[in-house]
Design a protein around this motif. Structure first.
Motif, PDB file in Angstrom:
ATOM      1  N   LEU A 260      -0.396   5.361  10.202  1.00 49.05           N
ATOM      2  CA  LEU A 260      -1.496   4.115   9.424  1.00 49.05           C
ATOM      3  C   LEU A 260      -0.778   3.411   8.636  1.00 49.05           C
ATOM      4  O   LEU A 260      -0.498   1.977   8.500  1.00 49.05           O
ATOM      5  N   SER A 261      -0.836   4.758   7.589  1.00 51.81           N
ATOM      6  CA  SER A 261      -0.843   3.329   6.305  1.00 51.81           C
ATOM      7  C   SER A 261       0.204   3.957   6.260  1.00 51.81           C
ATOM      8  O   SER A 261       0.875   3.581   4.675  1.00 51.81           O
ATOM      9  N   ARG A 262       1.304   4.309   6.355  1.00 49.46           N
ATOM     10  CA  ARG A 262       3.213   4.520   5.926  1.00 49.46           C
ATOM     11  C   ARG A 262       3.529   3.487   5.089  1.00 49.46           C
ATOM     12  O   ARG A 262       3.991   3.356   4.655  1.00 49.46           O
ATOM     13  N   LYS A 263       3.307   2.071   5.755  1.00 47.09           N
ATOM     14  CA  LYS A 263       3.788   1.262   5.894  1.00 47.09           C
ATOM     15  C   LYS A 263       4.004   0.411   4.828  1.00 47.09           C
ATOM     16  O   LYS A 263       4.607   0.383   3.742  1.00 47.09           O
ATOM     17  N   ILE A 264       2.273   0.700   4.577  1.00 49.62           N
ATOM     18  CA  ILE A 264       1.915  -0.366   3.097  1.00 49.62           C
ATOM     19  C   ILE A 264       2.516   0.646   1.658  1.00 49.62           C
ATOM     20  O   ILE A 264       2.686   0.215   1.173  1.00 49.62           O
ATOM     21  N   VAL A 265       1.862   1.841   2.310  1.00 47.92           N
ATOM     22  CA  VAL A 265       1.943   2.622   0.840  1.00 47.92           C
ATOM     23  C   VAL A 265       3.130   2.530   0.455  1.00 47.92           C
ATOM     24  O   VAL A 265       3.932   2.893  -0.863  1.00 47.92           O
ATOM     25  N   GLY A 266       4.308   2.871   1.368  1.00 47.87           N
ATOM     26  CA  GLY A 266       5.911   3.052   1.456  1.00 47.87           C
ATOM     27  C   GLY A 266       6.035   2.340   0.504  1.00 47.87           C
ATOM     28  O   GLY A 266       7.214   2.182  -0.877  1.00 47.87           O
ATOM     29  N   ARG A 267       6.413   1.148   0.664  1.00 43.53           N
ATOM     30  CA  ARG A 267       6.283  -0.374   0.392  1.00 43.53           C
ATOM     31  C   ARG A 267       4.994  -0.944  -1.401  1.00 43.53           C
ATOM     32  O   ARG A 267       6.053  -1.336  -2.366  1.00 43.53           O
ATOM     33  N   ALA A 268       3.977  -0.274  -1.060  1.00 40.69           N
ATOM     34  CA  ALA A 268       3.674  -0.082  -2.247  1.00 40.69           C
ATOM     35  C   ALA A 268       4.156   1.033  -3.249  1.00 40.69           C
ATOM     36  O   ALA A 268       4.351   0.201  -4.431  1.00 40.69           O
ATOM     37  N   LYS A 269       4.703   1.986  -2.908  1.00 38.79           N
ATOM     38  CA  LYS A 269       5.316   2.444  -3.885  1.00 38.79           C
ATOM     39  C   LYS A 269       6.840   2.387  -4.494  1.00 38.79           C
ATOM     40  O   LYS A 269       7.140   2.329  -5.355  1.00 38.79           O
ATOM     41  N   LYS A 270       7.160   1.161  -3.956  1.00 39.93           N
ATOM     42  CA  LYS A 270       8.770   1.166  -4.106  1.00 39.93           C
ATOM     43  C   LYS A 270       8.248   0.183  -4.946  1.00 39.93           C
ATOM     44  O   LYS A 270       9.427  -0.827  -5.949  1.00 39.93           O
ATOM     45  N   ARG A 271       7.271  -0.748  -5.648  1.00 38.73           N
ATOM     46  CA  ARG A 271       7.121  -1.979  -6.361  1.00 38.73           C
ATOM     47  C   ARG A 271       6.999  -0.843  -7.793  1.00 38.73           C
ATOM     48  O   ARG A 271       5.508  -1.989  -8.797  1.00 38.73           O
ATOM     49  N   GLY A 272       5.738   0.296  -7.367  1.00 39.77           N
ATOM     50  CA  GLY A 272       5.277   1.082  -8.549  1.00 39.77           C
ATOM     51  C   GLY A 272       4.187   0.929  -8.003  1.00 39.77           C
ATOM     52  O   GLY A 272       2.701   1.188  -9.177  1.00 39.77           O
ATOM     53  N   VAL A 273       3.103   0.351  -7.160  1.00 42.74           N
ATOM     54  CA  VAL A 273       1.852  -0.037  -6.915  1.00 42.74           C
ATOM     55  C   VAL A 273       1.034   1.446  -6.289  1.00 42.74           C
ATOM     56  O   VAL A 273       1.696   1.532  -5.187  1.00 42.74           O
ATOM     57  N   ALA A 274       0.098   1.671  -7.064  1.00 48.98           N
ATOM     58  CA  ALA A 274      -0.630   2.359  -5.933  1.00 48.98           C
ATOM     59  C   ALA A 274      -1.650   2.067  -4.964  1.00 48.98           C
ATOM     60  O   ALA A 274      -3.069   0.977  -5.153  1.00 48.98           O
ATOM     61  N   TYR A 275      -1.603   2.706  -3.082  1.00 52.54           N
ATOM     62  CA  TYR A 275      -2.565   1.602  -2.695  1.00 52.54           C
ATOM     63  C   TYR A 275      -3.794   2.507  -1.996  1.00 52.54           C
ATOM     64  O   TYR A 275      -3.591   3.669  -1.992  1.00 52.54           O
ATOM     65  N   SER A 276      -4.428   2.015  -1.963  1.00 54.64           N
ATOM     66  CA  SER A 276      -5.909   2.548  -1.881  1.00 54.64           C
ATOM     67  C   SER A 276      -6.899   2.083  -0.017  1.00 54.64           C
ATOM     68  O   SER A 276      -7.016   0.657  -1.020  1.00 54.64           O
ATOM     69  N   PHE A 277      -7.073   2.904   0.255  1.00 55.58           N
ATOM     70  CA  PHE A 277      -8.406   2.331   1.001  1.00 55.58           C
ATOM     71  C   PHE A 277      -9.747   3.094   0.613  1.00 55.58           C
ATOM     72  O   PHE A 277     -10.034   4.213   0.652  1.00 55.58           O
TER      73      PHE A 277
END
Length: 333
Positions: A260-277
């Protein structure tokens, strides 16, 4: 005692006020005579079944998470409270509810009510306060001089989170409608985007933290305003595998949340951003610290409407429209 319960998931007509036995104390609990209960969007989501995979309730279940009231009885192991104390608490995710004449509260979830607040004001604070504290102070480790984007600044979370961010020394950006610009500026917003006139991702730049409070594509858009090595803390999902592990869920659920989170986590990583819920948890110690900020006037409650307990279904419907400025509270006593 009277309590607002939902008898079945997914059926609005199954939310009713009923007579139910007064709850029985466990050794580590206090029994609170509830004077007011603050409402949160999650209170509408739970009876719809949104969190059914990981929040368990024994039906019929009493609704509501936030309360303020007076201790009338304490368990045998309780040491921090005594009958007559005015307290406030969040009992979210503890299998019980706040929209009742009496509520059970674990000792470690409660805090003494700030002396300068009335019960309605105090009841409006616990979940938004704890959510903001756990997201900005603990998860994002927000520091003085950093920039944080808190969308929907006039909402329940926004009105508290912006004030906390300013207390922590950050610069705050937010979105709101034209009629609420003065309100969010009075709460500390430095950059205000009128979403009816502008797109925030076309204006804001070089932010360090985003607090995800709005569903849809807002979190994905927010990646464009962030620096490298920044953070998105989402309150609206999608949940990630770390959340599943923290709740002790099985491998299948961790895998599901990973998908479920793969898309947003992947796009965040490409921009050097850490995503968490983030899924808020009750904490009386944190609430006591928040209470000190409230007592000192560093943060003030923002309340939209107060409804009587007899009309308890009406504020839920009002809150569900998503137009409240600040918090909606039910006055029980």
């Amino acid at each position: 005692m009277k309590a607002l319960v939902f008898k079945r998931y997914g059926k609005p007509d199954q939310i009713v006020i009923v007579d139910t036995p007064r709850p029985t104390l466990k050794p580590n609990e206090i029994l609170v005579q509830v004077h007011a209960a603050g409402l949160n969007p999650v209170d509408n989501m739970i009876p719809k079944g949104t969190f059914k995979p990981f929040l368990r309730f024994q039906l019929p279940a009493t609704m509501g998470s936030d309360l303020a009231g007076v201790v009338v009885e304490v368990g045998s192991r309780v040491t921090r409270f005594e009958p007559g104390d005015a307290v406030f608490a969040s009992i979210f995710d503890l299998g019980t509810g706040a929209l009742a004449e009496f509520a059970l509260v674990p000792e470690n979830a409660a805090a003494l009510e700030p002396e300068n607040l009335d019960f309605v004001q105090a009841a409006s604070m616990p979940m938004v306060g704890l959510t903001s504290w756990q997201a900005l102070k603990e998860r994002a480790n927000l520091k003085p001089g950093q920039k944080v984007f808190i969308p929907a600044g006039a909402g329940g979370i926004g009105t508290f989170a912006m004030q906390l961010a300013k207390y922590l020394g950050a610069r705050v950006g937010t979105t709101t409608s034209t009629g609420n610009v003065d309100l969010v500026r009075s709460l500390g917003a430095d950059e205000v985007i009128d979403y009816k006139k502008q797109q925030f991702d076309e204006v804001l730049r070089d932010y360090d933290v985003v607090l995800g409070t709005v569903r849809g594509d807002a979190i994905e858009k927010s990646l464009r305003i962030l620096k490298a090595r920044s953070a998105v803390v989402s309150l609206v999902g999608p949940p990630d595998p770390a959340f599943a592990r923290a709740r002790g869920m099985n491998f299948f659920m961790a895998l599901l949340f990973g998908l479920l989170s793969r898309k947003i986590v992947g796009r965040a990583k490409k921009r050097g951003v850490a995503y968490s819920f983030l899924f808020v948890h009750p904490d009386g110690g944190q609430l006591a610290e928040i209470g000190e900020l409230l007592k000192a006037g560093r943060i003030r409650p923002v309340i939209d409407k107060v409804f009587p307990f007899e009309q308890a279904k009406e504020p839920l419907a009002y809150l569900d429209k998503g137009r409240a400025k600040g918090k909606v509270v039910v006055q029980i006593r």
